[in-house]
Design an enzyme around this catalytic site. Structure first.
Site, PDB file in Angstrom:
ATOM      1  CB  SER A  35      -0.879   0.020   1.249  1.00  0.00           C
ATOM      2  OG  SER A  35      -1.495   1.280   1.413  1.00  0.00           O
ATOM      3  CE1 TYR A  47      -4.499  -2.354   5.018  1.00  0.00           C
ATOM      4  CE2 TYR A  47      -3.678  -0.119   4.738  1.00  0.00           C
ATOM      5  CZ  TYR A  47      -4.124  -1.301   4.196  1.00  0.00           C
ATOM      6  OH  TYR A  47      -4.205  -1.437   2.834  1.00  0.00           O
TER       7      TYR A  47
HETATM    8  P1  NAD Z   1     -11.426  -6.052  -0.511  1.00  0.00           P
HETATM    9  O1  NAD Z   1     -12.267  -5.930   0.688  1.00  0.00           O
HETATM   10  O2  NAD Z   1     -12.110  -6.185  -1.811  1.00  0.00           O
HETATM   11  O3  NAD Z   1     -10.420  -7.260  -0.387  1.00  0.00           O
HETATM   12  C1  NAD Z   1      -9.875  -7.674   0.847  1.00  0.00           C
HETATM   13  C2  NAD Z   1     -10.178  -9.147   0.996  1.00  0.00           C
HETATM   14  O4  NAD Z   1      -9.487  -9.657   2.131  1.00  0.00           O
HETATM   15  C3  NAD Z   1     -11.636  -9.462   1.233  1.00  0.00           C
HETATM   16  O5  NAD Z   1     -12.341  -9.622   0.037  1.00  0.00           O
HETATM   17  C4  NAD Z   1     -11.553 -10.765   2.024  1.00  0.00           C
HETATM   18  O6  NAD Z   1     -11.847 -11.860   1.192  1.00  0.00           O
HETATM   19  C5  NAD Z   1     -10.117 -10.864   2.456  1.00  0.00           C
HETATM   20  N1  NAD Z   1      -9.959 -11.155   3.884  1.00  0.00           N
HETATM   21  C6  NAD Z   1      -9.946 -10.286   4.926  1.00  0.00           C
HETATM   22  N2  NAD Z   1      -9.807 -10.961   6.078  1.00  0.00           N
HETATM   23  C7  NAD Z   1      -9.721 -12.275   5.757  1.00  0.00           C
HETATM   24  C8  NAD Z   1      -9.560 -13.457   6.525  1.00  0.00           C
HETATM   25  N3  NAD Z   1      -9.427 -13.426   7.863  1.00  0.00           N
HETATM   26  N4  NAD Z   1      -9.538 -14.658   5.870  1.00  0.00           N
HETATM   27  C9  NAD Z   1      -9.667 -14.690   4.504  1.00  0.00           C
HETATM   28  N5  NAD Z   1      -9.806 -13.600   3.742  1.00  0.00           N
HETATM   29  C10 NAD Z   1      -9.833 -12.403   4.372  1.00  0.00           C
HETATM   30  O7  NAD Z   1     -10.479  -4.769  -0.499  1.00  0.00           O
HETATM   31  P2  NAD Z   1      -9.214  -4.335  -1.376  1.00  0.00           P
HETATM   32  O8  NAD Z   1      -9.079  -2.892  -1.114  1.00  0.00           O
HETATM   33  O9  NAD Z   1      -9.293  -4.809  -2.755  1.00  0.00           O
HETATM   34  O10 NAD Z   1      -8.008  -5.041  -0.639  1.00  0.00           O
HETATM   35  C11 NAD Z   1      -7.075  -5.847  -1.314  1.00  0.00           C
HETATM   36  C12 NAD Z   1      -5.665  -5.443  -0.946  1.00  0.00           C
HETATM   37  O11 NAD Z   1      -5.434  -4.102  -1.383  1.00  0.00           O
HETATM   38  C13 NAD Z   1      -5.345  -5.450   0.549  1.00  0.00           C
HETATM   39  O12 NAD Z   1      -4.070  -6.035   0.731  1.00  0.00           O
HETATM   40  C14 NAD Z   1      -5.273  -3.987   0.905  1.00  0.00           C
HETATM   41  O13 NAD Z   1      -4.393  -3.742   1.984  1.00  0.00           O
HETATM   42  C15 NAD Z   1      -4.725  -3.416  -0.377  1.00  0.00           C
HETATM   43  N6  NAD Z   1      -4.907  -1.989  -0.536  1.00  0.00           N
HETATM   44  C16 NAD Z   1      -6.145  -1.462  -0.707  1.00  0.00           C
HETATM   45  C17 NAD Z   1      -6.271  -0.091  -0.859  1.00  0.00           C
HETATM   46  C18 NAD Z   1      -7.610   0.557  -1.045  1.00  0.00           C
HETATM   47  O14 NAD Z   1      -7.697   1.780  -0.998  1.00  0.00           O
HETATM   48  N7  NAD Z   1      -8.671  -0.189  -1.278  1.00  0.00           N
HETATM   49  C19 NAD Z   1      -5.134   0.742  -0.831  1.00  0.00           C
HETATM   50  C20 NAD Z   1      -3.884   0.162  -0.663  1.00  0.00           C
HETATM   51  C21 NAD Z   1      -3.785  -1.208  -0.509  1.00  0.00           C
END
Ligand code: NAD
Ligand code: MG
Length: 339
Positions: A231, A244
């Site tokens: 991130s 986080y």
């Molecule tokens: P998202 O909610 O679509 O995806 C996160 C997923 O994590 C969920 O769909 C879920 O299936 C899974 N998860 C959480 N806890 C779990 C558990 N205990 N067991 C199994 N699965 C679990 O959100 P996203 O934003 O697409 O996140 C994906 C990645 O992107 C993450 O690593 C997040 O840190 C990173 N990220 C997101 C952003 C943002 O702004 N959305 C920014 C930087 C990084």
């Protein structure tokens, strides 16, 4: 379809046809510029210039909250995971991928792209996300690949080991591992972070990739790729995201160290570092609800990213094209706080 039966022409056609069905299935409420039809030589005949600032919805967004872990289908506007736009060209033909958090958000966009590039894909998610996961498995099948749904909680080491074993068995091997699942909670003070919440953040974001990677490594041959979703918070931690942001810095460091360890074995390890992206993580507790309407407003692009805008990075890092790139972090942050 078994990978050795792969036919890139058929998959491209299926991928193209799938867009209509996918639109009916997923119907993201976002205007999409249709991709130019490929010319007979395989290249696009012409590509309309697209202004990235105007490509997707901007804040303010409607107020909304969902119970964790959230569903893409309940977001307004619906995120764009590339359902109607991603066009493959056989770049991952016959590959076998496991993607955690593959049901929604950035993971889902990577899965759709992998499948349309010719890969078979296993996805992990929580049982509460079955509805989103079903849509993704259907999209993989429409792309002509094998889609495997492996629900379960990655906070348990035993489940992580079973997850990899099941993926390897169902896919017939493993070449691409994407450690993408994560948990995020904003707190104004370190004093507001309970040990349970700190533990959940580290179990999901740090321990699970460690356990899953350990279990996967014996199956990965030279040419395989590991990709971690880090991130912008790894470089520029938000004051409200202490736990986080710390885990995302670990993701980056883990990636760089593991890359040095595995380069002599021919296995590449890279990270993608997104900025603000419109995904279920945000309305299901990842942001303070009062902040969500302005999500992405401070980005120089004036909007958050959409998951589909991250997918090409995952494809590049998984493919044979980026073979000298390892231990790298590829940002897609909208202009602020990148690597
Ligand atoms: P998202 O909610 O679509 O995806 C996160 C997923 O994590 C969920 O769909 C879920 O299936 C899974 N998860 C959480 N806890 C779990 C558990 N205990 N067991 C199994 N699965 C679990 O959100 P996203 O934003 O697409 O996140 C994906 C990645 O992107 C993450 O690593 C997040 O840190 C990173 N990220 C997101 C952003 C943002 O702004 N959305 C920014 C930087 C990084
Ligand atoms: Mg989800």
């Amino acid at each position: 379809m078994a990978s050795d039966e792969f036919d890139s022409t058929r998959r491209l056609l299926v991928g193209g046809l799938a867009t209509g069905a996918a639109a009916a299935l997923a119907s993201p409420a976002l205007a999409q510029a249709p991709a130019s039809p490929p010319s007979p030589a395989g290249g696009a005949s012409s590509q309309r210039l697209v202004d990235p600032t105007a490509k997707y919805p901007k804040p303010p967004f409607p107020k909304q909250e969902q119970p964790w872990p959230g569903l893409a289908s309940r977001m307004n506007p619906r995120p764009d995971h590339g359902e109607t736009s991603y066009r493959g060209s056989g770049r991952l033909a016959g590959r076998k991928a496991l993607v955690t958090g593959g049901d929604s958000g950035i993971g889902r966009a990577a899965v759709i792209a992998f499948a349309r590039e010719g890969a078979d894909v296993a996805i992990n998610y929580l049982p509460a996300e079955e509805e989103d996961a079903r849509e993704v498995v259907e999209l993989i099948r429409q792309a002509g690949g094998k889609g495997v749904a492996l629900p379960g909680d990655i906070r348990e080491e035993a489940f992580c080991q079973k997850l990899v074993a099941d993926a390897v068995r169902e896919l017939g091997g493993l070449d691409i591992l994407v450690n993408n699942a994560a948990f995020q909670r904003p707190r104004k003070s370190i004093l507001d972070i309970s040990s349970e919440e700190f533990d959940q953040t580290f179990k999901t974001n740090v321990y699970a990739p460690f356990w899953i990677t350990k279990a996967a490594l014996p199956h990965l041959k030279p040419g395989s790729a590991i990709i971690t979703t880090s991130s912008v918070n790894a470089y520029d931690p938000g004051e409200n995201l202490l736990a986080y942001a710390s885990t995302k810095a670990v993701n980056m460091n883990f990636t760089k160290s593991l890359a040095k360890q595995l380069a002599p074995k021919g296995i590449r390890v890279n990270a993608v570092a997104p900025g603000p992206v419109w995904t279920p993580l945000q309305p299901s507790g990842g942001q303070f609800p009062e902040d969500l309407p302005d999500f992405g407003a401070t980005s120089p692009m004036g909007r958050p990213g959409q998951p589909a805008e991250l997918a090409p990075l995952f494809v590049l890092l998984a493919s044979d094209e980026a073979t000298f790139s390892t231990g790298q972090v590829f940002g897609a942050v909208g202009g602020r706080g990148g690597p």
